[in-house]
Design an enzyme around this catalytic site. Sequence first.
Site, PDB file in Angstrom:
ATOM      1  N   HIS A  37       7.423 -15.030 -24.687  1.00 56.67           N
ATOM      2  CA  HIS A  37       8.884 -15.143 -24.414  1.00 56.67           C
ATOM      3  C   HIS A  37       9.961 -13.143 -24.874  1.00 56.67           C
ATOM      4  O   HIS A  37       9.248 -13.761 -25.978  1.00 56.67           O
ATOM      5  CB  HIS A  37       9.625 -15.988 -24.404  1.00 56.67           C
ATOM      6  CG  HIS A  37       9.818 -17.475 -25.077  1.00 56.67           C
ATOM      7  ND1 HIS A  37       8.932 -17.468 -25.791  1.00 56.67           N
ATOM      8  CD2 HIS A  37      10.580 -17.023 -25.806  1.00 56.67           C
ATOM      9  CE1 HIS A  37       9.491 -18.551 -26.764  1.00 56.67           C
ATOM     10  NE2 HIS A  37      11.072 -18.242 -27.142  1.00 56.67           N
TER      11      HIS A  37
ATOM     12  N   ILE B 143      18.960 -22.030 -21.252  1.00 54.83           N
ATOM     13  CA  ILE B 143      19.950 -22.506 -21.068  1.00 54.83           C
ATOM     14  C   ILE B 143      20.472 -23.374 -22.198  1.00 54.83           C
ATOM     15  O   ILE B 143      21.550 -23.696 -22.342  1.00 54.83           O
ATOM     16  CB  ILE B 143      18.846 -23.965 -20.915  1.00 54.83           C
ATOM     17  CG1 ILE B 143      18.472 -25.003 -22.554  1.00 54.83           C
ATOM     18  CG2 ILE B 143      18.685 -24.185 -19.257  1.00 54.83           C
ATOM     19  CD1 ILE B 143      17.636 -26.313 -21.807  1.00 54.83           C
TER      20      ILE B 143
END
Length: 130
Positions: free
Chosen positions: A93, A30
Amino acid sequence: MASIFTKIIRGEIPSYKVAENDKFYAFLDISPLQKGHTLVVPKQEIDYFFDIEDDLMKDYICFAKKIAVAIKKAYPCEKVGMTVIGLEVRHSHIHLVPMHKEGDLNFANEKLSFTEEEFKEIASNIAENL
């Protein structure tokens, strides 16, 4: 306490999902560096990338590769860069970032912002290329 990524995987926090299977989840960052910047996370909450068991690591990289290929098709670029930082969220991640030049993978760069509709379109464009 569950990580923010675990909450995203569970659907407790919304995300712009690109793909998932039984082991991994891919969704748009985001605060992207480039259009198409995607995060790939294991569903199992593992803090440190190099603590991932070998067989899961192989699957993780192969899943990330499929996402990277789709990103490159959706958003033509020189290469899709891959980086693992892991200090800001204690859940392994992989960042996949379309690159036109080496500096595109610099996390000190200004982040892009998109509307909800633009994020949905970006996620859909990548998913359609899987």
